[in-house]
Write a protein that holds these residues in place. Structure first.
Motif, PDB file in Angstrom:
ATOM      1  N   CYS A  14       0.831  -1.203   0.000  1.00 18.67           N
ATOM      2  CA  CYS A  14       0.000   0.000   0.000  1.00 18.67           C
ATOM      3  C   CYS A  14       0.866   1.254   0.000  1.00 18.67           C
ATOM      4  O   CYS A  14       0.562   2.234  -0.701  1.00 18.67           O
ATOM      5  CB  CYS A  14      -0.925  -0.002   1.211  1.00 18.67           C
ATOM      6  SG  CYS A  14      -2.252  -1.225   1.121  1.00 18.67           S
ATOM      7  N   MET A  30      -7.502  -2.250  -0.656  1.00 19.71           N
ATOM      8  CA  MET A  30      -6.637  -3.416  -0.714  1.00 19.71           C
ATOM      9  C   MET A  30      -7.037  -4.406   0.368  1.00 19.71           C
ATOM     10  O   MET A  30      -7.516  -4.017   1.433  1.00 19.71           O
ATOM     11  CB  MET A  30      -5.166  -3.018  -0.515  1.00 19.71           C
ATOM     12  CG  MET A  30      -4.610  -2.140  -1.624  1.00 19.71           C
ATOM     13  SD  MET A  30      -5.128  -0.422  -1.446  1.00 19.71           S
ATOM     14  CE  MET A  30      -4.444   0.280  -2.957  1.00 19.71           C
ATOM     15  N   SER A  42      -8.920  -2.816   3.737  1.00 24.49           N
ATOM     16  CA  SER A  42      -8.580  -1.460   4.166  1.00 24.49           C
ATOM     17  C   SER A  42      -9.824  -0.656   4.552  1.00 24.49           C
ATOM     18  O   SER A  42     -10.880  -0.768   3.933  1.00 24.49           O
ATOM     19  CB  SER A  42      -7.805  -0.733   3.056  1.00 24.49           C
ATOM     20  OG  SER A  42      -8.514  -0.764   1.833  1.00 24.49           O
ATOM     21  N   LYS A  48      -3.980   5.576   1.365  1.00 26.11           N
ATOM     22  CA  LYS A  48      -3.385   4.251   1.212  1.00 26.11           C
ATOM     23  C   LYS A  48      -1.868   4.268   1.376  1.00 26.11           C
ATOM     24  O   LYS A  48      -1.255   3.258   1.686  1.00 26.11           O
ATOM     25  CB  LYS A  48      -3.763   3.651  -0.155  1.00 26.11           C
ATOM     26  CG  LYS A  48      -5.284   3.565  -0.383  1.00 26.11           C
ATOM     27  CD  LYS A  48      -5.991   2.882   0.773  1.00 26.11           C
ATOM     28  CE  LYS A  48      -7.505   2.850   0.626  1.00 26.11           C
ATOM     29  NZ  LYS A  48      -8.163   4.155   0.766  1.00 26.11           N
TER      30      LYS A  48
END
Length: 204
Positions: A14, A30, A42, A48
């Motif tokens: 990430c 993700m 996530s 991210k």
């Protein structure tokens, strides 16, 4: 590989994605498979590029239920669909890159066909630039359950490998583990950039 090390690898991936600007303005999501029943996805609204282990939420694959009550990504249903469709899938990466977003709008067919590129061999099972690699294209939809159903119906009759594009939205790709998903993402992004550049040059 242990669940802990896979999550650590996903956090690292990430950060790598964030450094490349492939998930701008908290976009993208993700996940990693935790086991046959759960994945770790996530949390919504997080940058991210600066995620930590604590920013991943346990989600039940069969039902999208979140035991903790926290808010996972809006596209949770696409991640759990992939884990249901492909028991071998261990990680899913969804990005919002310029290349994938533009190509998904320029290409009017139901798939973006990649052929003639040596880097096709970065995709698992691909051994020659001569092969045609179709990346399925679906119209974007804010109704994620409806979109997941359309993708599931497509996958029941057509091969769906590596990833798919959402028109005007971006790429969702996966692999047997985080490293393979990351390789598929990087390989596909390179191929998308080549294909987009080729189309620009040929249009002149």
């Amino acid at each position: 590989m242990t669940q802990t090390s896979q999550l650590d690898q996903l956090v690292s991936a990430c950060h790598w994605i964030g450094e490349r600007g492939w998930a701008p303005a908290t976009g993208g999501n993700m996940s990693v498979r935790q086991d046959a029943e759960f994945c770790l996805l996530s949390e919504s609204g997080k940058d991210k590029g600066s995620l930590t282990r604590d920013d991943f939420i346990q989600v039940e694959i069969a039902s999208n239920r979140v035991p903790s009550g926290r808010k996972p990504s809006a596209e949770t249903g696409l991640h759990t669909l992939i884990y249901r469709l492909f028991p071998e899938a261990g990680a899913v990466l969804h990005t919002h890159t310029v290349n994938s977003t533009v190509l998904s709008r320029v290409e009017k067919g139901t798939a973006l066909e990649l052929q003639g590129y040596e880097m096709q061999k970065t995709l698992a099972g691909q051994h020659s630039h001569l092969d045609c690699v179709p990346i399925a294209l679906f119209d974007n939809d804010q109704d994620i359950d409806g979109l997941a159903k359309r993708i599931e119906q497509f996958a029941a009759q057509n091969p769906l490998r590596y990833g798919f594009l959402l028109r005007g939205h971006g790429l969702t790709c996966w692999g047997k583990d985080v490293n393979e998903a990351r390789r598929h993402l990087e390989g596909l992004e390179f191929l998308f950039q080549c294909e987009l550049q080729r189309r620009v040059l040929e249009s002149k």
